[in-house]
Design a protein around this motif. Structure first.
Motif, PDB file in Angstrom:
ATOM      1  N   ASN A  72     -51.675   8.132  42.668  1.00 26.59           N
ATOM      2  CA  ASN A  72     -51.112   6.821  42.309  1.00 26.59           C
ATOM      3  C   ASN A  72     -52.211   5.879  41.808  1.00 26.59           C
ATOM      4  O   ASN A  72     -52.071   5.234  40.765  1.00 26.59           O
ATOM      5  N   PHE A  73     -53.332   5.828  42.548  1.00 23.81           N
ATOM      6  CA  PHE A  73     -54.399   4.899  42.182  1.00 23.81           C
ATOM      7  C   PHE A  73     -55.169   5.334  40.942  1.00 23.81           C
ATOM      8  O   PHE A  73     -55.889   4.537  40.338  1.00 23.81           O
ATOM      9  N   SER A  74     -55.038   6.591  40.556  1.00 26.10           N
ATOM     10  CA  SER A  74     -55.728   7.068  39.357  1.00 26.10           C
ATOM     11  C   SER A  74     -54.958   6.742  38.082  1.00 26.10           C
ATOM     12  O   SER A  74     -55.500   6.843  36.976  1.00 26.10           O
ATOM     13  N   ARG A  75     -53.697   6.338  38.235  1.00 27.18           N
ATOM     14  CA  ARG A  75     -52.902   5.956  37.059  1.00 27.18           C
ATOM     15  C   ARG A  75     -53.496   4.692  36.448  1.00 27.18           C
ATOM     16  O   ARG A  75     -53.803   3.738  37.145  1.00 27.18           O
ATOM     17  N   GLN A  76     -53.668   4.694  35.139  1.00 27.87           N
ATOM     18  CA  GLN A  76     -54.365   3.605  34.467  1.00 27.87           C
ATOM     19  C   GLN A  76     -53.746   2.244  34.736  1.00 27.87           C
ATOM     20  O   GLN A  76     -54.445   1.261  34.985  1.00 27.87           O
ATOM     21  N   GLU A  77     -52.414   2.196  34.722  1.00 31.64           N
ATOM     22  CA  GLU A  77     -51.752   0.902  34.916  1.00 31.64           C
ATOM     23  C   GLU A  77     -51.946   0.362  36.335  1.00 31.64           C
ATOM     24  O   GLU A  77     -51.840  -0.842  36.584  1.00 31.64           O
ATOM     25  N   VAL A  78     -52.219   1.253  37.289  1.00 26.32           N
ATOM     26  CA  VAL A  78     -52.481   0.830  38.669  1.00 26.32           C
ATOM     27  C   VAL A  78     -53.966   0.572  38.866  1.00 26.32           C
ATOM     28  O   VAL A  78     -54.370  -0.439  39.438  1.00 26.32           O
ATOM     29  N   ASN A  79     -54.803   1.493  38.377  1.00 25.10           N
ATOM     30  CA  ASN A  79     -56.246   1.423  38.591  1.00 25.10           C
ATOM     31  C   ASN A  79     -56.867   0.149  38.029  1.00 25.10           C
ATOM     32  O   ASN A  79     -57.784  -0.426  38.619  1.00 25.10           O
ATOM     33  N   LYS A  80     -56.355  -0.309  36.900  1.00 28.18           N
ATOM     34  CA  LYS A  80     -56.941  -1.493  36.250  1.00 28.18           C
ATOM     35  C   LYS A  80     -56.789  -2.753  37.086  1.00 28.18           C
ATOM     36  O   LYS A  80     -57.557  -3.710  36.924  1.00 28.18           O
ATOM     37  N   ASP A  81     -55.812  -2.759  37.990  1.00 27.34           N
ATOM     38  CA  ASP A  81     -55.571  -3.942  38.813  1.00 27.34           C
ATOM     39  C   ASP A  81     -56.244  -3.872  40.183  1.00 27.34           C
ATOM     40  O   ASP A  81     -56.149  -4.814  40.972  1.00 27.34           O
ATOM     41  N   LEU A  82     -56.902  -2.766  40.472  1.00 28.93           N
ATOM     42  CA  LEU A  82     -57.576  -2.640  41.766  1.00 28.93           C
ATOM     43  C   LEU A  82     -58.859  -3.463  41.776  1.00 28.93           C
ATOM     44  O   LEU A  82     -59.584  -3.513  40.792  1.00 28.93           O
ATOM     45  N   ASP A  83     -59.137  -4.121  42.904  1.00 22.55           N
ATOM     46  CA  ASP A  83     -60.397  -4.865  43.006  1.00 22.55           C
ATOM     47  C   ASP A  83     -61.538  -3.878  43.258  1.00 22.55           C
ATOM     48  O   ASP A  83     -61.310  -2.697  43.576  1.00 22.55           O
ATOM     49  N   PRO A  84     -62.784  -4.307  43.098  1.00 22.30           N
ATOM     50  CA  PRO A  84     -63.924  -3.388  43.224  1.00 22.30           C
ATOM     51  C   PRO A  84     -63.972  -2.641  44.555  1.00 22.30           C
ATOM     52  O   PRO A  84     -64.358  -1.478  44.596  1.00 22.30           O
ATOM     53  N   VAL A  85     -63.603  -3.318  45.638  1.00 25.22           N
ATOM     54  CA  VAL A  85     -63.637  -2.668  46.943  1.00 25.22           C
ATOM     55  C   VAL A  85     -62.633  -1.527  47.011  1.00 25.22           C
ATOM     56  O   VAL A  85     -62.952  -0.422  47.451  1.00 25.22           O
ATOM     57  N   MET A  86     -61.415  -1.796  46.576  1.00 25.28           N
ATOM     58  CA  MET A  86     -60.395  -0.752  46.614  1.00 25.28           C
ATOM     59  C   MET A  86     -60.783   0.416  45.708  1.00 25.28           C
ATOM     60  O   MET A  86     -60.563   1.578  46.048  1.00 25.28           O
ATOM     61  N   LYS A  87     -61.357   0.107  44.545  1.00 28.77           N
ATOM     62  CA  LYS A  87     -61.812   1.178  43.653  1.00 28.77           C
ATOM     63  C   LYS A  87     -62.884   2.021  44.335  1.00 28.77           C
ATOM     64  O   LYS A  87     -62.908   3.244  44.196  1.00 28.77           O
ATOM     65  N   GLY A  88     -63.767   1.363  45.081  1.00 35.66           N
ATOM     66  CA  GLY A  88     -64.817   2.082  45.795  1.00 35.66           C
ATOM     67  C   GLY A  88     -64.253   2.980  46.887  1.00 35.66           C
ATOM     68  O   GLY A  88     -64.693   4.123  47.070  1.00 35.66           O
ATOM     69  N   ILE A  89     -63.266   2.461  47.628  1.00 35.00           N
ATOM     70  CA  ILE A  89     -62.632   3.253  48.687  1.00 35.00           C
ATOM     71  C   ILE A  89     -61.938   4.475  48.090  1.00 35.00           C
ATOM     72  O   ILE A  89     -62.068   5.597  48.594  1.00 35.00           O
ATOM     73  N   VAL A  90     -61.211   4.259  47.000  1.00 34.27           N
ATOM     74  CA  VAL A  90     -60.533   5.367  46.314  1.00 34.27           C
ATOM     75  C   VAL A  90     -61.560   6.389  45.825  1.00 34.27           C
ATOM     76  O   VAL A  90     -61.358   7.607  45.958  1.00 34.27           O
ATOM     77  N   ARG A  91     -62.654   5.909  45.269  1.00 35.93           N
ATOM     78  CA  ARG A  91     -63.702   6.804  44.768  1.00 35.93           C
ATOM     79  C   ARG A  91     -64.241   7.705  45.868  1.00 35.93           C
ATOM     80  O   ARG A  91     -64.375   8.925  45.688  1.00 35.93           O
ATOM     81  N   GLU A  92     -64.548   7.117  47.024  1.00 38.80           N
ATOM     82  CA  GLU A  92     -65.101   7.904  48.121  1.00 38.80           C
ATOM     83  C   GLU A  92     -64.076   8.862  48.706  1.00 38.80           C
ATOM     84  O   GLU A  92     -64.413   9.996  49.065  1.00 38.80           O
ATOM     85  N   CYS A  93     -62.828   8.423  48.819  1.00 36.02           N
ATOM     86  CA  CYS A  93     -61.773   9.307  49.343  1.00 36.02           C
ATOM     87  C   CYS A  93     -61.526  10.478  48.399  1.00 36.02           C
ATOM     88  O   CYS A  93     -61.315  11.614  48.848  1.00 36.02           O
ATOM     89  N   LYS A  94     -61.588  10.198  47.105  1.00 31.62           N
ATOM     90  CA  LYS A  94     -61.381  11.265  46.129  1.00 31.62           C
ATOM     91  C   LYS A  94     -62.532  12.270  46.171  1.00 31.62           C
ATOM     92  O   LYS A  94     -62.331  13.487  46.049  1.00 31.62           O
ATOM     93  N   LYS A  95     -63.739  11.755  46.367  1.00 27.32           N
ATOM     94  CA  LYS A  95     -64.898  12.645  46.448  1.00 27.32           C
ATOM     95  C   LYS A  95     -64.750  13.604  47.633  1.00 27.32           C
ATOM     96  O   LYS A  95     -64.988  14.808  47.516  1.00 27.32           O
ATOM     97  N   ASN A  96     -64.321  13.060  48.785  1.00 30.46           N
ATOM     98  CA  ASN A  96     -64.104  13.905  49.962  1.00 30.46           C
ATOM     99  C   ASN A  96     -62.949  14.875  49.750  1.00 30.46           C
ATOM    100  O   ASN A  96     -63.023  16.045  50.151  1.00 30.46           O
ATOM    101  N   TYR A  97     -61.890  14.386  49.128  1.00 35.26           N
ATOM    102  CA  TYR A  97     -60.722  15.238  48.862  1.00 35.26           C
ATOM    103  C   TYR A  97     -61.120  16.416  47.984  1.00 35.26           C
ATOM    104  O   TYR A  97     -60.825  17.577  48.293  1.00 35.26           O
ATOM    105  N   ASP A  98     -61.794  16.120  46.879  1.00 33.08           N
ATOM    106  CA  ASP A  98     -62.192  17.177  45.945  1.00 33.08           C
ATOM    107  C   ASP A  98     -63.173  18.158  46.589  1.00 33.08           C
ATOM    108  O   ASP A  98     -63.140  19.349  46.305  1.00 33.08           O
ATOM    109  N   ARG A  99     -64.023  17.638  47.471  1.00 32.37           N
ATOM    110  CA  ARG A  99     -65.052  18.480  48.084  1.00 32.37           C
ATOM    111  C   ARG A  99     -64.468  19.474  49.082  1.00 32.37           C
ATOM    112  O   ARG A  99     -64.900  20.618  49.175  1.00 32.37           O
ATOM    113  N   PHE A 100     -63.485  19.029  49.858  1.00 33.29           N
ATOM    114  CA  PHE A 100     -63.019  19.848  50.965  1.00 33.29           C
ATOM    115  C   PHE A 100     -61.637  20.473  50.800  1.00 33.29           C
ATOM    116  O   PHE A 100     -61.245  21.304  51.612  1.00 33.29           O
ATOM    117  N   LYS A 101     -60.928  20.095  49.766  1.00 28.95           N
ATOM    118  CA  LYS A 101     -59.566  20.600  49.613  1.00 28.95           C
ATOM    119  C   LYS A 101     -59.524  22.119  49.517  1.00 28.95           C
ATOM    120  O   LYS A 101     -58.598  22.760  50.033  1.00 28.95           O
TER     121      LYS A 101
END
Length: 506
Positions: A72-101
């Motif tokens: 959901n957060f990777s969708r362009q129309e959603v991602n553009k409205d995320l503040d820097p903190v939320m983008k950072g949280i999503v970035r780190e969660c995605k990194k962990n997801y991709d690493r361990f999935k």
């Protein structure tokens, strides 16, 4: 500070992330208890509990629910409205997801259990100088890591994948260049120091120093540099470390040696630097993946800054040497400030990394870096480690361990599968020297503040420039934002040359 605004989906996502962090906090507390005095017979069951909690974190971090949020957060129309903190949280969660999935859940659970047991076995192996006791555990850890790297994938050297876990953006190719430059400067300077006629006498530092009194000194200095004891505590463990349970509970440990005053003293300042960083990350990042250091290298820059650049400086001891003499009058009454300063900065190749002087410390890291690379690339077998370790110590430092306790078994890191971590210590030294070069320009009375024991302006500068951002900024962004340039080892080289040329009157 960050003025976070949240949609309902973001609030739901943050609640999910906070639950993951709660499990992490529980694991941290259980781990701290395990290594600071838990009964030996409780290790196996404790390892199982930690493994269970870690598996829950693994499940949540790689769950369909997490994937739904990330998609959901990777969708362009959603991602553009995320503040820097939320983008950072999503970035780190995605990194962990991709690493361990791609890692099977049961395999991950067994890996975590192995690490918990391996640390306990390592401690026993070190105490008994028995590498063969630890060897099968380390062999399994190396096998797991190689299997995981094949799952994750890698570019160039296989070791790059592990480096990226601790220092994003750093590769074997970059490190090889950095270490080549450092070695080219450190080795000739070390030779000049060895050949110097006027050498410090540090024999008085090896007299008997009551551990309980050492503890009082360590507590005093930690409080003086700004470590908040209302949000932490100092305990003893086999290997010093810092652990953050949560933003209001960041604990440090050290180890007291009766005939070594400086070991606990400087390891306490070192861990205090880590802890001050964690205690001063912006509270709005609490209970998120961003409530952590930008990288291990940036984290180590803070510990090495307080331990060495401040803690081993002449100005620091102008303020505190009198207090140390009062605690240990029999040992230090006849020792002047100049003699004490030169002694704590004596250059002497040491077997033990955590007791190494600033000049030779990075050579210790190079030994470990080269061994780790070789193990991960299957160019070296675990069984060969003691021999190779001793050879490299002789090559780099001109000394050879008499036993594995002071050699290959001295560090806890490999029992915790922390391959790729050691280079962060050297990077931390480089970052710290860059920050030091900048802070002296921006705080005009820096030296005077140190000599008077007034650390608040320095702590605030570090907090505003580095600490408050947590993991929101990358290490590259931090170093460029603070110093105006990328990582540059020449500041460390200059710092070492200036300092030791004066101490040894070169």
């Amino acid at each position: 500070m960050f003025n976070i605004k949240q949609s309902n989906t973001e609030k739901s996502f943050l609640e999910f992330v906070q639950k993951i962090k709660a499990y992490d906090s529980a694991q941290s507390l259980l781990y701290w208890d395990m290594v600071t005095g838990m009964p030996e017979k409780g290790v196996s069951k404790r390892a199982s509990i930690i493994s269970l909690l870690s598996t829950e974190v693994f499940k949540m971090s790689t769950s369909d629910k997490m994937k739904e949020y990330l998609d959901n957060f990777s969708r362009q129309e959603v991602n553009k409205d995320l503040d820097p903190v939320m983008k950072g949280i999503v970035r780190e969660c995605k990194k962990n997801y991709d690493r361990f999935k791609k890692i099977p859940e049961d395999k991950y659970r067994d890996f975590v259990r192995l690490k918990s047991e391996a640390e306990s076995i390592w401690k026993k192996a070190k105490q008994n100088d028995d590498f063969n006791l630890f060897r099968p555990y380390l062999e399994k850890i190396v096998d797991y890591l190689n299997e995981f790297i094949d799952i994750w994938g890698y570019e160039g050297n296989k070791y790059n994948t592990l480096l990226d876990h601790y220092e994003p953006g750093v590769t074997v190719e970059k490190l090889d260049d950095i270490f080549t430059d450092l070695k080219a400067s450190i080795v000739p300077l070390l030779k000049r120091v060895k050949d110097a006629q006027d050498k410090p006498d540090d024999s008085f530092l090896k007299e008997y120093y009551d551990p309980a009194t050492q503890e009082k000194l360590c507590e005093l200095l930690l409080e003086e540099i700004g470590y908040d004891f209302k949000a932490g505590r100092l305990d003893e463990s086999e290997h010093p470390f810092t652990i953050g349970i949560n933003s209001g509970d960041v604990r440090v440990t050290t180890h007291y040696y009766p005939h070594n005053l400086t070991s606990a003293l400087f390891s306490s300042l070192h861990e205090g630097g880590h802890a001050i960083y964690d205690q001063n990350i912006d509270p709005e990042l609490d209970e998120t993946p961003l409530h952590d250091g930008a990288s291990m290298g940036i984290h180590e820059s803070q510990s090495r800054f307080w331990e060495n650049i401040i803690g081993r400086s002449y100005n620091f001891w102008k303020s505190y040497y009198g207090k140390v003499r009062k605690l240990f009058p029999e040992q230090l009454n006849d020792i002047s400030l100049d003699e004490f300063y030169r002694a704590i900065n004596k250059v002497e190749p040491s077997m033990i990394r955590v007791e190494a002087d600033e000049l030779t410390y990075n050579l210790h890291i190079m030994v470990r870096y080269e061994i780790e690379k070789a193990l991960i690339n299957r160019e070296l077998e675990v069984a060969e480690l003691p021999e190779v370790w001793n050879q490299k110590m002789k090559e780099y430092l001109g000394i050879e361990p008499e036993n594995d306790k002071e050699g290959v078994l001295q560090d806890v890191h490999w029992s915790n599968a922390l391959f790729g971590y050691f280079p962060s210590y050297a990077l931390g030294n480089i970052y710290a020297a860059q920050f030091y070069n900048t802070i002296k320009k921006e705080i005009n009375n820096y030296d005077e503040l140190i000599s008077k024991g007034h650390f608040q302006p320095i702590k605030e500068w570090l907090g505003d420039k580095i600490h408050k951002y947590g993991k929101l900024l990358t290490p590259t962004e931090i170093i460029k934002k603070v110093t105006g340039e990328e990582i540059n080892s020449r500041y460390l080289i200059k710092y070492l040359e200036n300092k030791y040329s004066k101490i040894y009157k070169l």
